[in-house]
Design a protein around this motif. Structure first.
Motif, mmCIF file in Angstrom:
data_model
loop_
_atom_site.group_PDB
_atom_site.id
_atom_site.type_symbol
_atom_site.label_atom_id
_atom_site.label_comp_id
_atom_site.label_asym_id
_atom_site.label_seq_id
_atom_site.Cartn_x
_atom_site.Cartn_y
_atom_site.Cartn_z
ATOM 1 N N SER A 155 2.626 -3.212 -12.948
ATOM 2 C CA SER A 155 1.493 -3.731 -13.712
ATOM 3 C C SER A 155 0.264 -3.948 -12.839
ATOM 4 O O SER A 155 -0.862 -4.011 -13.339
ATOM 5 N N ASN A 156 0.485 -4.051 -11.519
ATOM 6 C CA ASN A 156 -0.617 -4.200 -10.571
ATOM 7 C C ASN A 156 -1.039 -2.864 -9.972
ATOM 8 O O ASN A 156 -1.770 -2.826 -8.967
ATOM 9 N N GLY A 157 -0.550 -1.768 -10.572
ATOM 10 C CA GLY A 157 -0.976 -0.448 -10.148
ATOM 11 C C GLY A 157 -0.256 0.108 -8.943
ATOM 12 O O GLY A 157 -0.708 1.119 -8.367
ATOM 13 N N LYS A 158 0.867 -0.490 -8.547
ATOM 14 C CA LYS A 158 1.610 -0.002 -7.392
ATOM 15 C C LYS A 158 2.491 1.186 -7.788
ATOM 16 O O LYS A 158 2.927 1.302 -8.940
ATOM 17 N N GLN A 159 2.758 2.058 -6.802
ATOM 18 C CA GLN A 159 3.576 3.252 -7.033
ATOM 19 C C GLN A 159 5.047 2.896 -6.798
ATOM 20 O O GLN A 159 5.497 2.815 -5.654
ATOM 21 N N ILE A 160 5.791 2.708 -7.893
ATOM 22 C CA ILE A 160 7.174 2.239 -7.814
ATOM 23 C C ILE A 160 8.090 3.200 -8.567
ATOM 24 O O ILE A 160 7.870 3.488 -9.750
ATOM 25 N N ASP A 161 9.121 3.692 -7.890
ATOM 26 C CA ASP A 161 10.218 4.412 -8.539
ATOM 27 C C ASP A 161 11.398 3.453 -8.655
ATOM 28 O O ASP A 161 11.606 2.600 -7.773
ATOM 29 N N TYR A 162 12.193 3.590 -9.718
ATOM 30 C CA TYR A 162 13.273 2.615 -9.985
ATOM 31 C C TYR A 162 14.526 3.370 -10.413
ATOM 32 O O TYR A 162 14.477 4.219 -11.312
ATOM 33 N N LEU A 163 15.647 3.036 -9.757
ATOM 34 C CA LEU A 163 16.932 3.680 -10.035
ATOM 35 C C LEU A 163 17.982 2.587 -10.215
ATOM 36 O O LEU A 163 18.250 1.812 -9.285
ATOM 37 N N VAL A 185 22.505 -10.345 -6.018
ATOM 38 C CA VAL A 185 21.083 -10.188 -6.352
ATOM 39 C C VAL A 185 21.060 -9.527 -7.720
ATOM 40 O O VAL A 185 21.261 -8.324 -7.839
ATOM 41 N N VAL A 186 20.868 -10.306 -8.750
ATOM 42 C CA VAL A 186 21.069 -9.819 -10.117
ATOM 43 C C VAL A 186 19.993 -8.813 -10.493
ATOM 44 O O VAL A 186 18.894 -8.771 -9.915
ATOM 45 N N VAL A 187 20.305 -7.987 -11.489
ATOM 46 C CA VAL A 187 19.409 -6.907 -11.888
ATOM 47 C C VAL A 187 18.048 -7.430 -12.324
ATOM 48 O O VAL A 187 17.013 -6.756 -12.152
ATOM 49 N N GLY A 188 18.008 -8.641 -12.876
ATOM 50 C CA GLY A 188 16.735 -9.210 -13.295
ATOM 51 C C GLY A 188 15.753 -9.377 -12.155
ATOM 52 O O GLY A 188 14.526 -9.326 -12.351
ATOM 53 N N GLU A 189 16.260 -9.571 -10.941
ATOM 54 C CA GLU A 189 15.398 -9.699 -9.770
ATOM 55 C C GLU A 189 14.628 -8.401 -9.533
ATOM 56 O O GLU A 189 13.412 -8.402 -9.296
ATOM 57 N N SER A 190 15.346 -7.271 -9.597
ATOM 58 C CA SER A 190 14.686 -5.978 -9.400
ATOM 59 C C SER A 190 13.827 -5.599 -10.604
ATOM 60 O O SER A 190 12.758 -4.993 -10.441
ATOM 61 N N ASP A 191 14.294 -5.919 -11.822
ATOM 62 C CA ASP A 191 13.488 -5.648 -13.018
ATOM 63 C C ASP A 191 12.110 -6.294 -12.902
ATOM 64 O O ASP A 191 11.074 -5.681 -13.190
ATOM 65 N N ARG A 192 12.119 -7.555 -12.497
ATOM 66 C CA ARG A 192 10.863 -8.301 -12.385
ATOM 67 C C ARG A 192 9.963 -7.706 -11.301
ATOM 68 O O ARG A 192 8.734 -7.575 -11.479
ATOM 69 N N LEU A 193 10.565 -7.368 -10.169
ATOM 70 C CA LEU A 193 9.823 -6.743 -9.083
ATOM 71 C C LEU A 193 9.102 -5.488 -9.572
ATOM 72 O O LEU A 193 7.889 -5.313 -9.363
ATOM 73 N N VAL A 194 9.857 -4.600 -10.232
ATOM 74 C CA VAL A 194 9.287 -3.331 -10.685
ATOM 75 C C VAL A 194 8.200 -3.562 -11.726
ATOM 76 O O VAL A 194 7.113 -2.973 -11.664
ATOM 77 N N ALA A 196 0.810 -1.209 0.000
ATOM 78 C CA ALA A 196 0.000 0.000 0.000
ATOM 79 C C ALA A 196 0.847 1.265 0.000
ATOM 80 O O ALA A 196 0.320 2.353 -0.224
ATOM 81 N N ALA A 197 2.127 1.160 0.255
ATOM 82 C CA ALA A 197 3.006 2.318 0.362
ATOM 83 C C ALA A 197 3.790 2.520 -0.933
ATOM 84 O O ALA A 197 4.082 1.556 -1.652
ATOM 85 N N PRO A 198 4.155 3.770 -1.237
ATOM 86 C CA PRO A 198 5.059 4.000 -2.368
ATOM 87 C C PRO A 198 6.416 3.371 -2.090
ATOM 88 O O PRO A 198 6.873 3.316 -0.941
ATOM 89 N N LEU A 199 7.075 2.891 -3.155
ATOM 90 C CA LEU A 199 8.324 2.138 -3.008
ATOM 91 C C LEU A 199 9.359 2.649 -3.999
ATOM 92 O O LEU A 199 9.057 2.848 -5.176
ATOM 93 N N LEU A 200 10.571 2.862 -3.511
ATOM 94 C CA LEU A 200 11.733 3.171 -4.344
ATOM 95 C C LEU A 200 12.631 1.944 -4.377
ATOM 96 O O LEU A 200 12.997 1.407 -3.327
ATOM 97 N N VAL A 201 13.006 1.484 -5.579
ATOM 98 C CA VAL A 201 13.878 0.327 -5.771
ATOM 99 C C VAL A 201 15.194 0.818 -6.357
ATOM 100 O O VAL A 201 15.194 1.580 -7.339
ATOM 101 N N ILE A 202 16.325 0.388 -5.777
ATOM 102 C CA ILE A 202 17.661 0.777 -6.237
ATOM 103 C C ILE A 202 18.457 -0.493 -6.512
ATOM 104 O O ILE A 202 18.443 -1.427 -5.706
#
Length: 632
Positions: free
Chosen positions: A585-593, A571-580, A557-563
């Motif tokens: 796609s489920n309407g969550k508020q995600i920032d990605y760096l 923890v390979v980049v594909g793990e974070s790519d998939r998360l974001v 329910a909270a906004p999330l920043l992923v770095i």
């Protein structure tokens, strides 16, 4: 309040000086004073530091090397043995650099290309120990190298490590361990006469029937007829044991004359010369060091190296001793003072650097206060709370979870978290830092509680902590954000998904999202350990599904920043790519760096400054308003 970018540059104005070695009249060290990690030397009689390798070459963070050394100086050979990787990929390669500086040369050409090679060396001997992770094969390989001839002697291999923890003075015997999980290892001796290793203590995993109490073995020294080694056999917080080479049970070795008080662990022993040893302790997160003598029955401490005086209430990132003179080179910092380089001799500690946080009154930095609490099942959890000196009114809270999980948050200005904690404090946040169960520093039984229980009792420690914080009138736990790196990132995602009503925002840095894809992407050499300490994808499928953050983040329910670092091998980049991708796609508020030239850390100045700025700005946006909690 100063703007974020100005305060970031102030906190980062204090450069890192790490892993010092003193040789003659020069001090050698790794520093980021050029904008990234590089190798330098300093004349102890005066003058400016000299950069010893090309300016565009970035070294790895020494703190990620574990038992490996970033470099070692060999004056008799006129060379420096240096560890280099490529922008954080952790495929460490040994290189020679002329002692006066120059272009690095691979010591063994391309023989170990694509492998991870950790080196440990004692300069006076002209030898080095190589622990090699082949990445695509589960077996670790170990060698001892003659650096003059570059000849390698094979010490064997094992899927459990075959990690060297000590050797005889003539390098004909090595103490090696197979490590199954934290604190669970068996001890062997490798002998040149046979070219083989043989078991000294502990029960190998394949020979166990039923429950076997784990035995932890750490640093040691091979004597004429025995191995003097740190072990948890006799005390949960580690002590010394003497293991006969000719056979027989380990014998407890008492340690007499220590000066520290508090909760902590013996973390290492180092042979100096003759019957002299160095003992290292972690007490309430702070470093203590001693010299003492072993008489065959006990070690008696007769010199306090650090833990008092100028080197008190902080962390020694690294310490090394010059054999010829007995002088120590030390890198030391606290929660509020940047790391400084010292040499230590019979006359005391001598400081050689003057790093400061420029433009900030140090009285505004927070030393932290004890905030330990009793968790959901009666377990005491050590924690610290950092509060602005001029705080007024209920403060927004940053809840910071350390990595590992078998690690510890300490008053250490050299690590990524401490300058960031101070940056939050300068912006008016309170910062809570727990050492939940599974952390090191509080005994092996405490550390082992996270094995095969990621996201279980450790998660409930954090829930109990928030309940405790809600009773502090200085804090506004309606405006609380959670963040962490690596395992701390995993726990951040877990808490956001399993307890969405608690958090107003979250920041996740390279943490596992799906334990199945995380385990599958690990280097083959690491999988054996993680299968034992987290779970096996086939055998523990239901458990790993339940403990994967991915299973529960539909409730986010909270906004999330992923770095994320693009070259991260853990923890390979594909793990974070998939998360974001899935959460967006489920309407969550995600920032990605994403940082293209980083791995499982932030080591370049520009990247660290950008990451710090993004982190603080994100929490300012989502926690500083009077009503920050997302609408549910």
């Amino acid at each position: 309040m100063a703007d974020t970018s100005a305060l970031v540059e102030s906190l980062l104005s204090a450069k890192l000086h790490l892993s010092p070695q003193v040789v003659g009249d020069r001090l050698y060290f790794v520093s980021n004073q050029s904008g990234h990690m590089s190798l330098f030397s300093l004349d102890l009689t005066g003058g400016d530091p000299v950069q010893l390798i090309p300016a565009d070459l970035a070294l790895p963070n020494p703190k990620l090397l574990g038992p490996g050394q970033p470099f070692s100086v060999h004056p008799d050979l006129g060379t420096i043995l240096l560890t280099i990787d490529h922008h954080g990929d952790e495929n460490y390669q040994p290189h020679f650099v002329p002692i006066g500086g120059g272009e690095p040369e691979p010591v063994w050409g391309d023989r170990f290309a694509g492998l991870q090679v950790l080196t440990a060396s004692e300069p006076a001997d002209g030898k080095a120990i190589l622990a090699i992770s082949p990445r695509t094969d589960p077996n670790y390989q170990t060698y001892v190298a003659d650096l003059s001839s570059r000849e390698l002697t094979d010490l064997g291999s094992s899927v459990y490590g075959n990690f060297p923890i000590g050797h005889s003075d003539d390098y004909r015997r090595f103490a090696v361990i197979d490590a199954y999980s934290a604190g669970d290892s068996v001890l062997y001796v490798w002998e040149a006469d046979t070219g083989q290793r043989r078991l000294l203590a502990g029960t190998p995993l394949e020979e166990r029937t039923g429950e076997v109490a784990p035995t932890g073995f750490g640093a040691g020294h091979v004597r004429d007829d025995s191995v003097l080694v740190t072990t948890s056999l006799f005390t949960d917080t580690y002590g010394l044991g003497l293991v006969p080479i000719t056979g027989g049970d380990p014998i407890e070795v008492p340690i007499r004359g220590t000066r520290h008080e508090g909760v902590g662990e013996l973390t290492g022993i180092q042979h100096l010369d003759g019957d002299r040893y160095h003992l290292a302790y972690n007490i309430d997160g702070c470093s203590w060091g001693y010299e003492g003598s072993f008489d065959g029955d006990a070690v008696t401490v007769d010199r306090v190296l650090w833990g008092t005086g100028a080197l008190a209430d902080g962390v020694v990132q690294s310490a090394s001793r010059e054999t010829a003179t007995g002088r120590w080179a030390v890198a030391f910092s606290t929660a509020t003072t940047p790391v400084q380089l010292y040499t230590l001799d019979d006359t005391g500690a001598h400081r050689h650097t003057t790093e400061e946080v420029v433009g900030v009154d140090t009285a505004r930095l927070a030393p932290g206060e004890d905030a330990s609490f009793i968790s959901h099942d009666g377990t005491r959890v050590s924690a610290r709370l950092y509060v602005p000196a001029d705080a007024s009114g209920p403060l927004p809270v940053v809840y910071y979870v350390h990595g590992g999980p078998q690690s510890q948050e300490r008053p250490d200005f050299t690590w990524f978290s401490m300058p960031l904690i101070q940056l939050f404090v300068l912006h008016g946040f309170a910062v809570f830092v727990p050492n939940a169960r599974g952390s090191t520093g509080y005994g092996m039984a405490y550390t082992k509680q996270v094995d095969n229980d990621w996201g279980g009792a450790d998660r409930l420690d954090h829930v109990a902590a928030v309940e405790m914080l809600s009773k502090d009138d200085r804090l506004d736990t309606d405006r609380i954000g959670v963040m962490g790196r690596s395992y701390g990132g995993y726990m951040t995602l877990t808490l956001l998904g399993r307890h969405p009503d608690i958090w107003a925002a979250g920041i996740e840095m390279f943490g596992p999202y799906d334990l199945f894809t995380f385990l599958d992407a690990l280097p083959e050499t690491w999988k054996t350990f993680f299968y034992l300490s987290i779970g096996h994808p086939d055998r523990d499928r239901e458990f790993l599904t339940d403990r994967s953050p991915r299973t529960h983040l539909d409730a986010l329910a909270a906004p999330l920043l992923v770095i994320q670092g693009r070259n991260d091998p853990r923890v390979v980049v594909g793990e974070s790519d998939r998360l974001v991708e899935e959460l967006r796609s489920n309407g969550k508020q995600i920032d990605y760096l994403v940082f293209d030239d980083e791995g499982h850390d932030m080591v370049k100045h520009a990247n660290k400054a950008r990451a710090y700025g993004a982190i603080v700005d994100f929490f300012i946006e989502h926690l500083m308003q009077e009503s920050s909690r997302p609408i549910r």
